[in-house]
Write a protein that holds these residues in place. Structure first.
Motif, PDB file in Angstrom:
ATOM      1  N   MET A 138       0.858  -1.188   0.000  1.00  0.00           N
ATOM      2  CA  MET A 138       0.000   0.000   0.000  1.00  0.00           C
ATOM      3  C   MET A 138       0.891   1.233   0.000  1.00  0.00           C
ATOM      4  SD  MET A 138      -2.981   1.120   2.720  1.00  0.00           S
ATOM      5  CE  MET A 138      -3.951  -0.358   2.360  1.00  0.00           C
ATOM      6  N   LYS A 139       0.822   2.008  -1.051  1.00  0.00           N
ATOM      7  CA  LYS A 139       1.634   3.211  -1.174  1.00  0.00           C
ATOM      8  C   LYS A 139       0.944   4.379  -0.481  1.00  0.00           C
ATOM      9  CE  LYS A 139       3.730   6.321  -4.593  1.00  0.00           C
ATOM     10  NZ  LYS A 139       3.865   6.630  -6.029  1.00  0.00           N
ATOM     11  N   GLN A 140       1.737   5.181   0.194  1.00  0.00           N
ATOM     12  CA  GLN A 140       1.180   6.380   0.822  1.00  0.00           C
ATOM     13  C   GLN A 140       0.638   7.336  -0.233  1.00  0.00           C
ATOM     14  OE1 GLN A 140       3.533   8.252   4.024  1.00  0.00           O
ATOM     15  NE2 GLN A 140       5.045   6.666   3.612  1.00  0.00           N
ATOM     16  N   THR A 141      -0.559   7.821  -0.013  1.00  0.00           N
ATOM     17  CA  THR A 141      -1.147   8.834  -0.897  1.00  0.00           C
ATOM     18  C   THR A 141      -1.173  10.194  -0.231  1.00  0.00           C
ATOM     19  OG1 THR A 141      -3.367   8.244  -0.112  1.00  0.00           O
ATOM     20  CG2 THR A 141      -2.571   7.133  -2.106  1.00  0.00           C
ATOM     21  N   GLU A 142      -0.824  10.226   1.039  1.00  0.00           N
ATOM     22  CA  GLU A 142      -0.781  11.475   1.798  1.00  0.00           C
ATOM     23  C   GLU A 142       0.549  11.523   2.536  1.00  0.00           C
ATOM     24  OE1 GLU A 142      -2.269  15.109   3.251  1.00  0.00           O
ATOM     25  OE2 GLU A 142      -3.269  13.738   1.846  1.00  0.00           O
ATOM     26  N   PRO A 143       1.301  12.622   2.444  1.00  0.00           N
ATOM     27  CA  PRO A 143       2.577  12.703   3.155  1.00  0.00           C
ATOM     28  C   PRO A 143       2.400  12.531   4.660  1.00  0.00           C
ATOM     29  CG  PRO A 143       2.357  14.498   1.563  1.00  0.00           C
ATOM     30  CD  PRO A 143       1.031  13.827   1.643  1.00  0.00           C
ATOM     31  N   ALA A 144       3.432  11.997   5.288  1.00  0.00           N
ATOM     32  CA  ALA A 144       3.497  11.842   6.741  1.00  0.00           C
ATOM     33  C   ALA A 144       2.497  10.831   7.285  1.00  0.00           C
ATOM     34  CB  ALA A 144       3.299  13.192   7.440  1.00  0.00           C
ATOM     35  N   THR A 145       2.152   9.822   6.482  1.00  0.00           N
ATOM     36  CA  THR A 145       1.176   8.821   6.924  1.00  0.00           C
ATOM     37  C   THR A 145       1.768   7.418   6.957  1.00  0.00           C
ATOM     38  OG1 THR A 145       0.348   8.605   4.645  1.00  0.00           O
ATOM     39  CG2 THR A 145      -0.813  10.132   6.109  1.00  0.00           C
ATOM     40  N   CYS A 146       3.076   7.289   7.071  1.00  0.00           N
ATOM     41  CA  CYS A 146       3.680   5.958   7.065  1.00  0.00           C
ATOM     42  C   CYS A 146       3.187   5.112   8.228  1.00  0.00           C
ATOM     43  CB  CYS A 146       5.200   6.041   7.070  1.00  0.00           C
ATOM     44  SG  CYS A 146       5.865   6.728   8.583  1.00  0.00           S
ATOM     45  N   ALA A 147       2.960   5.718   9.408  1.00  0.00           N
ATOM     46  CA  ALA A 147       2.480   4.951  10.557  1.00  0.00           C
ATOM     47  C   ALA A 147       1.087   4.390  10.289  1.00  0.00           C
ATOM     48  CB  ALA A 147       2.473   5.830  11.807  1.00  0.00           C
ATOM     49  N   LEU A 148       0.224   5.186   9.687  1.00  0.00           N
ATOM     50  CA  LEU A 148      -1.136   4.749   9.391  1.00  0.00           C
ATOM     51  C   LEU A 148      -1.138   3.627   8.368  1.00  0.00           C
ATOM     52  CD1 LEU A 148      -1.324   7.772  10.503  1.00  0.00           C
ATOM     53  CD2 LEU A 148      -3.539   7.857   9.356  1.00  0.00           C
ATOM     54  N   VAL A 149      -0.318   3.772   7.323  1.00  0.00           N
ATOM     55  CA  VAL A 149      -0.264   2.753   6.278  1.00  0.00           C
ATOM     56  C   VAL A 149       0.343   1.459   6.807  1.00  0.00           C
ATOM     57  CG1 VAL A 149       0.771   2.170   4.056  1.00  0.00           C
ATOM     58  CG2 VAL A 149      -0.192   4.441   4.400  1.00  0.00           C
ATOM     59  N   ALA A 150       1.436   1.563   7.556  1.00  0.00           N
ATOM     60  CA  ALA A 150       2.084   0.362   8.085  1.00  0.00           C
ATOM     61  C   ALA A 150       1.157  -0.402   9.021  1.00  0.00           C
ATOM     62  CB  ALA A 150       3.384   0.742   8.808  1.00  0.00           C
TER      63      ALA A 150
END
Length: 359
Positions: A138-150
């Motif tokens: 799942m690629k981030q579509t919003e900056p600074a959201t790596c924690a949410l995506v992971a």
């Protein structure tokens, strides 16, 4: 090609009667022009403005000063991913940028040793991977959201693991949706801030409070989320620590969320291209991390990923992780000492198995 043809025609018009010599000169001029263009593209590009408070190696940031709270140092955020290798319009431009950037900025710094990159890692004495439990990255579509995506990807992976333990491989057909609702919920509660990111523990707790991760393709109205029952944080400074053996035991239970400090060269590692290259950053020393922020402002920071495998090679332990920078992840091998924390999660089967008939 047009450069070579133009130079060749010019030489012939000026009286050069040796076609071979004309072609060689044209080829040399063409190569020289390509190299000059690449060098100019590297050294004349404008740096991306980055707020001093965010610092990230492409993905995430940790609070810096020694007087800040323990909670703030867990925050992971995103700034601009270093763009040289990704934004080159031609393969040769990307290659030249990587070489020049590596030689010019960080040769053999901190724990990085360029002479060891790509070298055989030695015999693998122990290995485990939950590759079959991972869905598509799942690629981030919003900056600074790596924690949410992971966290979203890890919850889906654990559900796939539990479901297929009951029902067999290939029986889990559902996919977690992108964390748009989670982002809004975290933003309302002040868990996530634009340009700063969020702490993994707070994101996991918010997922649990919301009832789970929403499904992109729910099987029925009764099952629209992937529930998260509980989660647990494991750090170097807790009662058990994070020795190689401890980390292996945690990863043997399934995919989990990991947090690491990403330096600028972190993005050069891709297990699909070279399975022997292992990322070494600055280590966990606060002094080294503060020095890395001073040396590479805006290009370092804390980053959240999904950890799903490991290997032992002699006295070394490497952890395999799934990133969220592209449609392929990518996968990266990192030295276990680069991980600051692991977050294991507990789920229940989405569709409990039916009990066998006793009749």
């Amino acid at each position: 090609m047009s450069t070579r043809v133009g130079v060749g025609v010019l030489l012939l018009r000026r009286g050069c009667r040796r076609p071979m010599l004309a072609r060689l000169v044209a080829q040399a001029v063409y190569i020289f022009s390509v190299v000059v263009a690449c060098v100019l593209a590297v050294f004349c590009r404008r740096p991306t403005p980055v707020p001093r408070s965010t610092g990230c190696a492409g993905e995430d940031n940790v609070a810096r000063t020694s007087d800040e709270s323990e909670k703030s140092t867990d925050i992971v955020s995103d700034t601009a991913i270093p763009s040289g290798a990704q934004r080159g319009s031609r393969l040769v431009t990307r290659l030249v940028f990587k070489i020049l950037r590596g030689v010019r900025r960080w040769p053999n710094t901190f724990r990085l040793d360029y002479s060891a990159l790509g070298q055989p890692i030695g015999p693998v004495t122990q290995y485990n991977s939950w590759q079959g439990c991972l869905g598509r990255p799942m690629k981030q579509t919003e900056p600074a959201t790596c924690a949410l995506v992971a966290c979203t990807v890890a919850v889906e992976a654990m559900h796939r693991l539990v479901h297929e333990l009951y029902h067999g491989a290939g029986t889990f057909h559902w996919k977690a949706g992108e964390p748009h609702e989670l982002l809004r919920a975290c933003q309302r509660k002040g868990i996530w801030e634009q340009g700063k990111g969020a702490a993994v523990p707070e994101v996991l707790e918010k997922i649990r409070e919301l009832g789970g991760v929403p499904l992109a393709n729910p099987p029925s109205m009764a099952h629209t989320v992937l529930p998260l029952i509980s989660w647990q944080e494991h750090r170097w400074d807790d009662d058990y620590g994070l020795s190689p053996e401890r980390m292996a035991k945690l990863l043997d239970c399934g995919p989990c969320v990991g947090r690491l400090w990403a330096c600028p060269w972190y993005f050069l590692f891709d297990a699909s291209r070279n399975d022997d290259s292992v990322y070494h950053g600055c280590g966990r020393s606060r002094a080294n991390r503060e020095e890395s922020e001073h040396l590479y402002p805006g290009d370092v920071g804390s980053h959240a990923v999904v950890c799903f495998g490991y290997r032992f090679c002699g006295d070394q332990m490497h952890v395999l992780l799934l990133d969220n920078h592209s449609a392929t992840g990518p996968w990266r091998w990192v030295d276990f000492e680069e991980l600051d924390a692991l977050y294991t999660i507990t789920v229940e089967c989405l569709d409990p198995p039916r009990h066998a008939s006793t009749s």
